[in-house]
Design an enzyme around this catalytic site. Structure first.
Site, short mmCIF file in Angstrom:
data_model
loop_
_atom_site.label_atom_id
_atom_site.label_comp_id
_atom_site.label_asym_id
_atom_site.label_seq_id
_atom_site.Cartn_x
_atom_site.Cartn_y
_atom_site.Cartn_z
N GLU A 73 0.78 -1.05 -0.36
CA GLU A 73 0.29 0.04 0.07
C GLU A 73 0.62 1.11 0.16
OE1 GLU A 73 -2.14 0.45 3.66
OE2 GLU A 73 -3.67 1.57 3.00
N LYS A 107 -9.96 1.76 -2.43
CA LYS A 107 -9.66 1.39 -1.02
C LYS A 107 -11.51 1.46 -0.55
CE LYS A 107 -7.43 1.61 3.79
NZ LYS A 107 -5.70 1.60 3.96
N CYS A 109 -5.59 -2.79 2.49
CA CYS A 109 -5.17 -2.97 3.51
C CYS A 109 -6.62 -3.43 4.83
CB CYS A 109 -4.66 -1.39 3.82
SG CYS A 109 -3.43 -1.44 5.79
N1 LIG Z 1 -3.86 1.03 7.26
C1 LIG Z 1 -5.01 0.69 7.57
O1 LIG Z 1 -5.53 1.24 6.23
C2 LIG Z 1 -4.93 -0.31 7.65
C3 LIG Z 1 -4.87 -0.91 9.46
O2 LIG Z 1 -3.03 0.03 9.80
C4 LIG Z 1 -5.53 -1.32 10.32
O3 LIG Z 1 -6.68 -1.67 9.77
O4 LIG Z 1 -5.55 -1.55 11.52
#
Ligand SMILES: NC(=O)CC(=O)C(=O)O
Length: 296
Positions: free
Chosen positions: A48, A127, A169
């Site tokens: 990401e 996302k 994520c």
């Molecule tokens: N960074 C993200 O999108 C998610 C995350 O860090 C988490 O769910 O904990």
């Protein structure tokens, strides 16, 4: 019955050291992707926000315009770099994610581009679930202060191998998305992601293994490496989980590559042993995803 994974394939997750220098990140990603493909990987994943720092104040500054597609080199140097790299390496490349600006609306998204081995764009995932959390004394992060959410589940057909799903994520925390992708025949769920030192230790491996266990599919989570001089401290620990929820490979917090062979027939073997698919009780929960079975 046809197997979900049509032939065994090597998957590589690149846990890249991401910096504030976009040009450096792109050339560094290139060398790591080529290293992985020389070692036999055919599906390669970047993290990401692999070409920018991760943080709401950075998204507008680093954002690139992807529409109309294909964008010009000036609108999106990353689109072109990833497309050329996929072609040069002859691989399926899930290009982590980048901040995207939609010119027509001036909205920003956290967007992942997947390219095929001829450099063709196969899929775009924005996302869907924005990372908005506030854990007092630990971490506050509000992607929604600057980003807009995507609105679709992203499933990509790789003709030689089968179907994969790509999400980003925080999306991993929503089992519905994984379940629908698996019901539609995905053999692999890929999540470029950047958990942090608070949530990573608690939930990163658990989320990956849970999505694999619930759906009896392969799961890959691909993080940037940790940089304690950056504002956001990524958890790292990129990992591949098999359909029986066993961790096949996992890094620590440093830069590296997880290389794993995904084995044809393993999903069916696991599903034969624990036949969740045929034991579901849609008569008890008819509203839950019955309509998502099959390949369409
Ligand atoms: N960074 C993200 O999108 C998610 C995350 O860090 C988490 O769910 O904990």
């Amino acid at each position: 019955m046809a197997q979900l994974l049509k032939q065994s394939v090597k998957l590589a997750l690149i846990q890249l050291a991401c910096t504030a220098d976009k040009a450096h990140n792109l050339s560094h990603a290139r060398s790591k992707v080529l290293e992985a493909t020389k070692a036999g990987a055919k599906i390669v994943v970047l993290p990401e926000c692999f070409n920018s720092p991760y943080g709401t104040k950075f998204f507008p500054q680093y954002a690139e315009t992807l529409l109309p597609s294909p964008p010009t080199e000036k609108q999106s140097p990353t689109f072109h770099a990833l497309s050329q790299l996929a072609k040069e390496a002859g691989v399926y490349l899930v290009g982590g994610s980048i901040p995207e600006r939609e010119d027509s609306s001036d909205k920003l998204f956290n967007t992942s581009l997947t390219f095929g081995p001829r450099g063709e764009l196969l899929a775009t995932h924005r996302k869907v679930h924005l990372f908005d959390i506030d854990i007092p004394g630990k971490i506050r992060f509000k992607e929604s202060e600057v980003l807009s959410p995507g609105n679709k589940i992203t499933i990509v057909d790789l003709p030689e191998y089968g179907r994969i799903a790509v999400a980003i994520c925080y999306d991993v925390r929503f089992p519905e998305l994984a379940m629908i992708a698996a019901r539609k025949g995905a053999f692999l769920l890929l999540y470029p992601g950047a958990f942090n030192l608070t949530t990573g230790a608690l939930h990163w491996e658990l989320q990956g293994r849970a999505r694999a266990m619930d759906n009896q599919v392969y799961v890959g989570l691909c993080s940037p490496s940790r940089d304690m001089t950056a504002e956001y401290h990524a958890w790292g620990h990129s990992m591949v989980v098999d359909p029986n929820a066993e961790v096949l490979g996992q890094l620590d917090e440093k830069e590296g590559i997880v290389m794993t062979e995904l084995i044809q027939g393993r999903i069916e073997e696991v599903r034969k042993g624990i036949p969740l698919e045929t034991q579901r009780r849609f008569d008890v929960y008819p509203d839950v995803s019955r309509g998502f079975r099959g390949t369409e």
